[in-house]
Design a protein around this motif. Structure first.
Motif, short mmCIF file in Angstrom:
data_model
loop_
_atom_site.label_atom_id
_atom_site.label_comp_id
_atom_site.label_asym_id
_atom_site.label_seq_id
_atom_site.Cartn_x
_atom_site.Cartn_y
_atom_site.Cartn_z
N VAL A 141 0.84 -1.21 0.00
CA VAL A 141 0.00 0.00 0.00
C VAL A 141 0.87 1.25 0.00
CG1 VAL A 141 -1.61 1.36 1.41
CG2 VAL A 141 -2.02 -1.09 1.03
N LEU A 142 1.87 1.27 0.87
CA LEU A 142 2.75 2.45 0.95
C LEU A 142 3.57 2.63 -0.31
CD1 LEU A 142 3.92 2.20 4.67
CD2 LEU A 142 2.23 3.79 3.68
N ASP A 143 4.04 1.55 -0.89
CA ASP A 143 4.79 1.62 -2.13
C ASP A 143 3.92 2.16 -3.26
OD1 ASP A 143 7.20 1.06 -3.72
OD2 ASP A 143 5.98 -0.53 -4.65
N PHE A 144 2.71 1.65 -3.36
CA PHE A 144 1.77 2.12 -4.38
C PHE A 144 1.47 3.61 -4.19
CE2 PHE A 144 -2.55 3.08 -5.73
CZ PHE A 144 -2.51 2.69 -7.06
N THR B 196 -8.56 4.31 1.94
CA THR B 196 -9.18 2.99 2.11
C THR B 196 -8.37 1.94 1.35
OG1 THR B 196 -11.31 4.14 2.04
CG2 THR B 196 -11.38 1.75 1.99
N VAL B 197 -8.26 0.78 1.95
CA VAL B 197 -7.63 -0.37 1.30
C VAL B 197 -8.68 -1.47 1.23
CG1 VAL B 197 -5.81 -2.10 1.44
CG2 VAL B 197 -5.36 0.25 2.20
N TYR B 198 -8.96 -1.94 0.02
CA TYR B 198 -9.97 -2.98 -0.21
C TYR B 198 -9.26 -4.30 -0.46
CZ TYR B 198 -13.08 1.00 -0.83
OH TYR B 198 -13.79 2.16 -0.65
N MET C 273 -9.15 -19.43 -0.69
CA MET C 273 -7.77 -19.19 -0.26
C MET C 273 -7.27 -17.79 -0.62
SD MET C 273 -6.42 -21.60 1.47
CE MET C 273 -4.70 -21.15 1.37
N GLU C 274 -8.13 -16.96 -1.16
CA GLU C 274 -7.71 -15.64 -1.63
C GLU C 274 -7.12 -14.80 -0.49
OE1 GLU C 274 -10.92 -17.28 -4.13
OE2 GLU C 274 -10.71 -16.98 -1.99
N PHE C 275 -6.17 -13.99 -0.86
CA PHE C 275 -5.62 -12.98 0.05
C PHE C 275 -5.00 -11.92 -0.86
CE2 PHE C 275 -2.79 -10.86 2.99
CZ PHE C 275 -3.54 -10.83 4.14
N ALA C 276 -5.82 -10.92 -1.21
CA ALA C 276 -5.38 -9.96 -2.23
C ALA C 276 -5.87 -8.55 -1.92
CB ALA C 276 -5.92 -10.39 -3.60
N ILE C 277 -5.06 -7.59 -2.33
CA ILE C 277 -5.47 -6.20 -2.31
C ILE C 277 -6.15 -5.94 -3.65
CG2 ILE C 277 -4.70 -3.79 -2.23
CD1 ILE C 277 -2.14 -4.85 -0.82
N ASN C 278 -7.39 -5.45 -3.61
CA ASN C 278 -8.14 -5.19 -4.83
C ASN C 278 -8.01 -3.74 -5.30
OD1 ASN C 278 -10.06 -7.23 -3.09
ND2 ASN C 278 -9.67 -7.85 -5.20
N ASN C 279 -8.14 -2.82 -4.37
CA ASN C 279 -8.08 -1.39 -4.68
C ASN C 279 -7.49 -0.64 -3.50
OD1 ASN C 279 -9.42 -0.92 -7.33
ND2 ASN C 279 -11.11 -1.95 -6.31
N ILE C 280 -6.89 0.49 -3.83
CA ILE C 280 -6.37 1.40 -2.81
C ILE C 280 -6.91 2.78 -3.14
CG2 ILE C 280 -4.31 2.40 -1.75
CD1 ILE C 280 -2.77 -0.11 -2.76
N GLU C 281 -7.61 3.36 -2.19
CA GLU C 281 -8.18 4.69 -2.38
C GLU C 281 -7.20 5.69 -1.76
OE1 GLU C 281 -12.70 5.26 -2.29
OE2 GLU C 281 -11.96 5.97 -0.35
N ALA D 235 -6.80 0.84 -8.88
CA ALA D 235 -6.69 -0.62 -8.82
C ALA D 235 -5.21 -0.97 -8.73
CB ALA D 235 -7.31 -1.24 -10.07
N VAL D 236 -4.91 -1.97 -7.94
CA VAL D 236 -3.53 -2.43 -7.78
C VAL D 236 -3.24 -3.48 -8.82
CG1 VAL D 236 -1.92 -3.49 -6.20
CG2 VAL D 236 -3.66 -1.97 -5.34
#
Length: 130
Positions: free
Chosen positions: A14-17, A28-30, A107-115, A129-130
Motif C-alpha cells: 500500500v505504501l509503495d503504491f 481505504t484499502v480494499y 484461499m484468496e488474500f489480495a489487495i483489490n483497490n487502494i483509495e 486498482a492495484v
C-alpha cells in the motif's frame, strides 16, 4: 497471532503504491480474503493500523470482503459451495460425484483497490486498482 506476518507485506504494498502515485494520504484499502485463510478480521484491522502508524496510511480504513469455499467437480466441471463442517455438501449437486473436486475459491488474500488522495485533489479520494 500470524496476522502481523500477513499484514506487513500488505502495508508495504500500500505504501509503495501510494508513494509511486504521489499520494498525500491513503483513505481505504480494499481486500479479498478467503474463508480458508485462518485470520481474524479484527486482528487484521489492528495489525494494519499498528504497522501503518506514522505513515500516510495511518488513518486508512481496511475493507475486507470474504469469499466462501467453493470447489470445482473433476467429473462435470460444476463449481459449487461446500460447508467444511457439513458432509452433505461434499457431493456435486450436478453429477453426484462424492469428494472428487479441487478447491476453486476460499484461499484468496489480495489487495483489490487502494483509495488515495492526490495533492491536487485534497479532499476527493482517487480509487486506484492495484
Amino acid at each position: 497471532m500470524h496476522e502481523m506476518a500477513l499484514m506487513r507485506p500488505v502495508v508495504d504494498t500500500v505504501l509503495d503504491f501510494a508513494e509511486k502515485a504521489g499520494a498525500t494520504e491513503v483513505k481505504t484499502v480494499y481486500m479479498t480474503v478467503g474463508y480458508n485463510r485462518d485470520v481474524v478480521e479484527q486482528y487484521m484491522d489492528g495489525m494494519f493500523a499498528f504497522l501503518a502508524r506514522g505513515t500516510i496510511a495511518e488513518h486508512a480504513e481496511l475493507v475486507v470482503r470474504r469469499t466462501p469455499y467453493t470447489v470445482k467437480c473433476n467429473r462435470c466441471g460444476r463449481v459449487f459451495h461446500i460447508d467444511i463442517y457439513n458432509a452433505d455438501t461434499w457431493v456435486c449437486p450436478q453429477c453426484k460425484a462424492e469428494r472428487d473436486y479441487k478447491l476453486h475459491s476460499g484461499m484468496e488474500f489480495a489487495i483489490n483497490n487502494i483509495e488515495i488522495v492526490l495533492p491536487n485533489t485534497a479532499e476527493t479520494p482517487c480509487r486506484k486498482a492495484v
